[in-house]
Design an enzyme around this catalytic site. Structure first.
Site, PDB file in Angstrom:
ATOM      1  N   ASP A  34     -71.168  23.094  86.981  1.00  0.00           N
ATOM      2  CA  ASP A  34     -70.062  24.048  86.920  1.00  0.00           C
ATOM      3  C   ASP A  34     -69.178  23.707  85.714  1.00  0.00           C
ATOM      4  O   ASP A  34     -68.790  22.550  85.537  1.00  0.00           O
ATOM      5  CB  ASP A  34     -69.255  23.929  88.234  1.00  0.00           C
ATOM      6  CG  ASP A  34     -68.219  25.027  88.393  1.00  0.00           C
ATOM      7  OD1 ASP A  34     -68.388  26.095  87.773  1.00  0.00           O
ATOM      8  OD2 ASP A  34     -67.255  24.809  89.154  1.00  0.00           O
ATOM      9  N   GLY A  88     -63.442  31.274  90.910  1.00  0.00           N
ATOM     10  CA  GLY A  88     -62.154  31.285  91.610  1.00  0.00           C
ATOM     11  C   GLY A  88     -62.176  32.181  92.837  1.00  0.00           C
ATOM     12  O   GLY A  88     -61.247  32.951  93.071  1.00  0.00           O
ATOM     13  N   SER A  96     -62.370  31.338  96.175  1.00  0.00           N
ATOM     14  CA  SER A  96     -61.978  30.793  97.471  1.00  0.00           C
ATOM     15  C   SER A  96     -60.987  31.726  98.161  1.00  0.00           C
ATOM     16  O   SER A  96     -60.132  32.334  97.510  1.00  0.00           O
ATOM     17  CB  SER A  96     -61.341  29.400  97.304  1.00  0.00           C
ATOM     18  OG  SER A  96     -62.352  28.428  97.151  1.00  0.00           O
TER      19      SER A  96
HETATM   20 ZN    ZN Z   1     -64.683  28.374  87.347  1.00  0.00          ZN
END
Ligand code: ZN
Length: 414
Positions: A93, A227, A229
């Site tokens: 990542d 992003g 979550s």
């Molecule tokens: Zn990211």
């Protein structure tokens, strides 16, 4: 049992894309990992819903674990321990060129090269993504690039503002770099404080995806939402009930994620949610088992960090964290990693009788619960593991990538 093997993310995302063309609109969850119990929990969650999944580690996670090769070993060990045979990819990542090349050599099956940072122009981004993709595809490793910038903390860099991806250049980005997937910034942000959702622009997702469909590229090139979550309030409440002082937290509402996959996102990145779930679990268990500190130096260290006797250090910035604001398990596990790394890697439970093992078991369970929940209720991919065809990106190996006119020097990284 056969030796566990990793998939690239391409056949997983293809299965999601085929399901979408059939009207199901599934997506694949990509879950960040830092230590053994978390890896085992992710796999357990995938098994419960029979879902394909991506386990991913950032540069920071790799250094916390002592290197990409250690992370790869840890995941394979967890797969063997759980007799896991489903489709799973190990992905880097937010890599830079150096860490991406390292992971390609050290057994990751997929890497992200993030050339979207402050120091990059679009053309620099194209060059670096092309270089990494060429090296990755030679070894049968898939790649993800990024266009636009998300607000929030991304690896070591804090982005104040987000910049949307430009849909017009998405097909060209894929053609020029050969990348398999592309993170498009559409207004989500990293971290547990995502703020209002008025920056979210789902039309960007739909526009990017339609352009891929129109060009017939959608079966080999996929859109990624970072992003993602949801920051469940129940996790935050539990953390605060047991000594935390988190304020102003917010995530991406589930309906936005569902619309995102309906419009064309095939991979969603989940990091913060798992951090919060694990921290909530640890705080509650410590509060309910005050004696455990007397029976385990490892539990003593964690307890000391949560109540402020031992300074909590943010593993990315190296700065001190206020104890009540800790959300990253790497902060509360740092002294253990320094003292007894094996406790976080593997097999510790087979040789030690220690309350710490009980805590790690709970951590694993809470991760599995949330992964299974997201797979079933939000990503709509329950049972999709059976629809994954093939394991590799063989069809891409040997493809000639378009050559850019001249190769610049390796670009520096912030
Ligand atoms: Zn990211």
């Amino acid at each position: 049992m056969a030796e566990p093997r990793l998939y690239t993310m391409v056949p997983l995302l293809q299965a999601a894309e085929r399901s979408s063309l059939d009207g199901r609109h599934a997506a694949i969850g990509a879950y960040n990992v830092n230590f053994y119990a978390q890896a085992a929990g992710i796999l357990e969650g995938l098994m419960r819903t029979n879902s394909p999944g991506i386990v991913q580690a950032s540069k920071g996670a790799n250094s916390f674990q002592g290197g990409a090769d250690k992370i790869q070993y840890m995941l394979l060990k967890a797969m063997a321990d759980l007799k896991y045979e489903g489709p799973v990819a190990l992905h880097l990542d937010h890599g830079d060129e150096k860490s991406a090349m390292q992971c390609i050599d050290d057994g990751f099956s997929s890497v992200m090269i993030d050339g979207s940072g402050n120091n990059f122009t679009t053309i620099d981004n194209l060059y670096v993504t092309q270089r990494v993709t060429a090296a990755a595809h030679k070894k049968g490793v898939s790649t993800e690039g990024e266009l636009g910038q998300l607000a929030g903390v991304e690896e070591d860099v804090v982005h104040e503002k987000s910049t949307y991806a430009d849909p017009v250049i998405v097909p060209a980005f894929f053609r020029m770099t050969g990348a398999d997937a592309l993170a498009i910034a559409y207004g989500t942000s990293h971290g547990p404080n995502k703020g209002k959702t008025d920056l979210v622009n789902l039309a960007i997702v739909g526009d990017c995806y339609q352009r891929l469909r129109n060009d017939g590229m959608n079966m080999y090139h996929f859109l990624v939402g970072h992003g993602s979550s949801t920051v469940p309030q129940a996790f935050v409440d539990r953390i605060n009930q047991y000594g935390g002082t988190l304020t102003g937290t917010s995530g991406v509402p589930e309906p936005i994620l569902k619309q995102g996959r309906y419009l064309g996102v095939r991979k969603f990145n989940i990091d913060t949610d798992l951090r919060l779930a694990m921290t909530a679990e640890a705080r509650q268990w410590l509060a309910e088992n005050p004696d455990a500190v007397h029976h385990s130096p490892l539990v003593g260290m964690i307890s000391g960090i949560f109540d402020g006797r031992i300074p909590a250090i943010d593993t990315k910035s190296g700065k001190a964290v206020e104890p009540g604001k800790i959300t990253d398990p790497r902060s509360w596990l740092k002294p253990i990693m320094d003292a007894t790394p094996a406790a976080l890697r593997e097999d510790y439970h087979e040789t030690h009788d220690d309350p710490f093992i009980e805590l790690m078991g709970l951590v694993r369970g809470t991760v599995a619960d949330h992964v299974a929940y997201l797979n079933k209720e939000v990503f709509n991919n329950q049972g999709l593991a059976d629809k994954v065809e093939g394991r590799s990106i063989d069809h891409l190996v040997g493809v000639a990538f378009p050559k850019l006119d001249s190769e610049p020097e390796v670009i520096g990284h912030a």
